[in-house]
Write a protein that holds these residues in place. Structure first.
Motif, short mmCIF file in Angstrom:
data_model
loop_
_atom_site.label_atom_id
_atom_site.label_comp_id
_atom_site.label_asym_id
_atom_site.label_seq_id
_atom_site.Cartn_x
_atom_site.Cartn_y
_atom_site.Cartn_z
N THR A 194 0.83 -1.21 0.00
CA THR A 194 0.00 0.00 0.00
C THR A 194 0.87 1.25 0.00
O THR A 194 2.00 1.25 0.49
CB THR A 194 -0.94 0.04 1.22
OG1 THR A 194 -0.16 -0.01 2.42
CG2 THR A 194 -1.91 -1.13 1.20
N ALA A 195 0.32 2.32 -0.55
CA ALA A 195 1.01 3.61 -0.55
C ALA A 195 1.12 4.12 0.88
O ALA A 195 0.21 3.94 1.69
CB ALA A 195 0.24 4.61 -1.40
N PRO A 196 2.22 4.81 1.23
CA PRO A 196 2.36 5.35 2.59
C PRO A 196 1.30 6.40 2.91
O PRO A 196 1.04 6.66 4.09
CB PRO A 196 3.77 5.95 2.58
CG PRO A 196 4.11 6.17 1.14
CD PRO A 196 3.40 5.08 0.40
N TRP A 197 0.68 6.97 1.90
CA TRP A 197 -0.35 7.99 2.09
C TRP A 197 -1.76 7.45 1.95
O TRP A 197 -2.73 8.23 1.85
CB TRP A 197 -0.12 9.15 1.10
CG TRP A 197 0.26 8.71 -0.29
CD1 TRP A 197 1.52 8.60 -0.80
CD2 TRP A 197 -0.63 8.31 -1.35
NE1 TRP A 197 1.49 8.18 -2.11
CE2 TRP A 197 0.18 7.98 -2.47
CE3 TRP A 197 -2.02 8.20 -1.47
CZ2 TRP A 197 -0.37 7.56 -3.69
CZ3 TRP A 197 -2.55 7.77 -2.67
CH2 TRP A 197 -1.73 7.45 -3.76
N LEU A 198 -1.92 6.12 1.95
CA LEU A 198 -3.24 5.54 1.73
C LEU A 198 -4.26 5.99 2.77
O LEU A 198 -5.39 6.35 2.43
CB LEU A 198 -3.15 4.01 1.72
CG LEU A 198 -4.49 3.28 1.57
CD1 LEU A 198 -5.15 3.62 0.23
CD2 LEU A 198 -4.30 1.76 1.70
N GLY A 199 -3.87 6.00 4.05
CA GLY A 199 -4.80 6.41 5.09
C GLY A 199 -5.31 7.83 4.89
O GLY A 199 -6.51 8.11 5.02
N GLU A 200 -4.40 8.73 4.56
CA GLU A 200 -4.77 10.13 4.29
C GLU A 200 -5.71 10.21 3.09
O GLU A 200 -6.70 10.96 3.09
CB GLU A 200 -3.50 10.93 4.02
CG GLU A 200 -3.70 12.31 3.44
CD GLU A 200 -2.41 12.85 2.82
OE1 GLU A 200 -2.52 13.74 1.96
OE2 GLU A 200 -1.31 12.38 3.18
N HIS A 201 -5.42 9.42 2.06
CA HIS A 201 -6.22 9.45 0.84
C HIS A 201 -7.63 8.91 1.09
O HIS A 201 -8.62 9.50 0.63
CB HIS A 201 -5.52 8.63 -0.24
CG HIS A 201 -6.15 8.72 -1.58
ND1 HIS A 201 -6.17 9.87 -2.32
CD2 HIS A 201 -6.81 7.78 -2.33
CE1 HIS A 201 -6.79 9.66 -3.48
NE2 HIS A 201 -7.20 8.39 -3.49
#
Length: 285
Positions: free
Chosen positions: A171-178
């Motif tokens: 997963t992308a490190p920014w998935l939660g933010e996205h």
């Protein structure tokens, strides 16, 4: 990996409302289209490297998504493809189009409809045809959509489904933010209602018959863990039979451009470099 997404939002007027988009860089035009229930910021891993490579990158939201207006009545691959062609004409094409999921189907339809406007296609998790299913199963699916996206739980449900299984694997490190941004967007007035309209209208049956008319070069990334394909390997083989160059992406599901930029960014840049060598920029001039 350098990430980027422009903050200045522009709007393209369409018959039923405005489509939001951003533009960065200068040079030959690249237009990126996200998938259903997503935001243009899903392309953040690609924009910076493409701009650095001397390209003008426009990233658009779908109808009733992101910063686009709500209140649209018509949704789906053809409607999105028409929006895409209108944006290319407004910005000055031809363009290479990047498309994810239904955005990939819309891009393929646009390439069949207006070959002069599309210099190439880069597709991530492309849904170019409907899965084989019975009329009864289709009826139950639509009934489920009516239930899931009819109440206050709809945004939470989609956020959960987007997180897993659509992002299964790396997963992308920014998935939660996205995902938080997607959930917040769907809570804005009118957006969940319009998302429900999209799920009920969406069919790729309008795209599959047009695929033999697509002559633009195609590069497709298929995540080996993509749950939208009953058999991801077989789907990759079928897309390859259409004449596309296919990259099978390990440890990725429906969003290989976000999950595996180490694979997708260099391959996308190489594809775009080939299109420039073939005279894509000269065609614009």
């Amino acid at each position: 990996m350098k990430t980027s997404i422009a903050s200045q939002v522009h709007f393209l007027q369409r018959p039923e409302g405005r489509i939001s988009y951003t533009v960065e860089g200068s040079g030959p035009l690249v237009v990126a289209v996200p998938g259903m229930g997503d935001l243009r910021s899903s392309y953040r891993e690609l924009v910076g490297p493409l701009v650095d490579a001397g390209l003008r990158v426009a990233v658009t939201d779908l109808r009733s998504h992101g910063d686009s207006d709500t209140g649209f009545r018509t949704f789906g691959d053809v409607a999105t493809g028409e929006d895409l062609l209108a944006l290319i004409d407004a910005l000055g094409g031809p363009a290479v189009v990047l498309g994810n999921s239904m955005g990939a189907a819309s891009a393929a339809w646009a390439a069949a409809e207006r070959p002069d406007a599309i210099a190439g296609l880069v597709l991530y998790g492309p849904l170019l045809r409907d899965p084989a299913t019975s009329p009864v199963a289709s009826w139950f699916q639509h009934a489920l959509f009516r239930l899931l996206f009819a109440g206050p739980w709809g945004a939470a449900f989609w956020a959960g489904y987007y997180t897993k299984p659509l992002n299964r694997g790396r997963t992308a490190p920014w998935l939660g933010e996205h995902v938080a941004a997607i959930r917040a967007s769907l809570r804005e007035p009118g957006r969940l209602r319009d998302f429900r309209r999209l799920t009920l209208q969406l069919t790729h049956s309008v795209v599959e018959p047009r695929l033999p008319e697509v002559h633009a070069p195609m590069l497709a990334f298929v995540g080996e863990l993509d749950p939208d394909f009953p058999d991801a390997s077989a789907e990759a083989d079928w897309i390859e039979s259409l004449g596309a160059e296919v990259v099978r992406v390990a440890d990725a599901a429906h969003y290989p451009h976000a999950q595996r930029p180490d694979v997708t960014v260099p391959a996308t840049l190489a594809f775009l470099s080939e299109r420039r060598a073939e005279g894509w920029e000269a065609a614009r001039a």
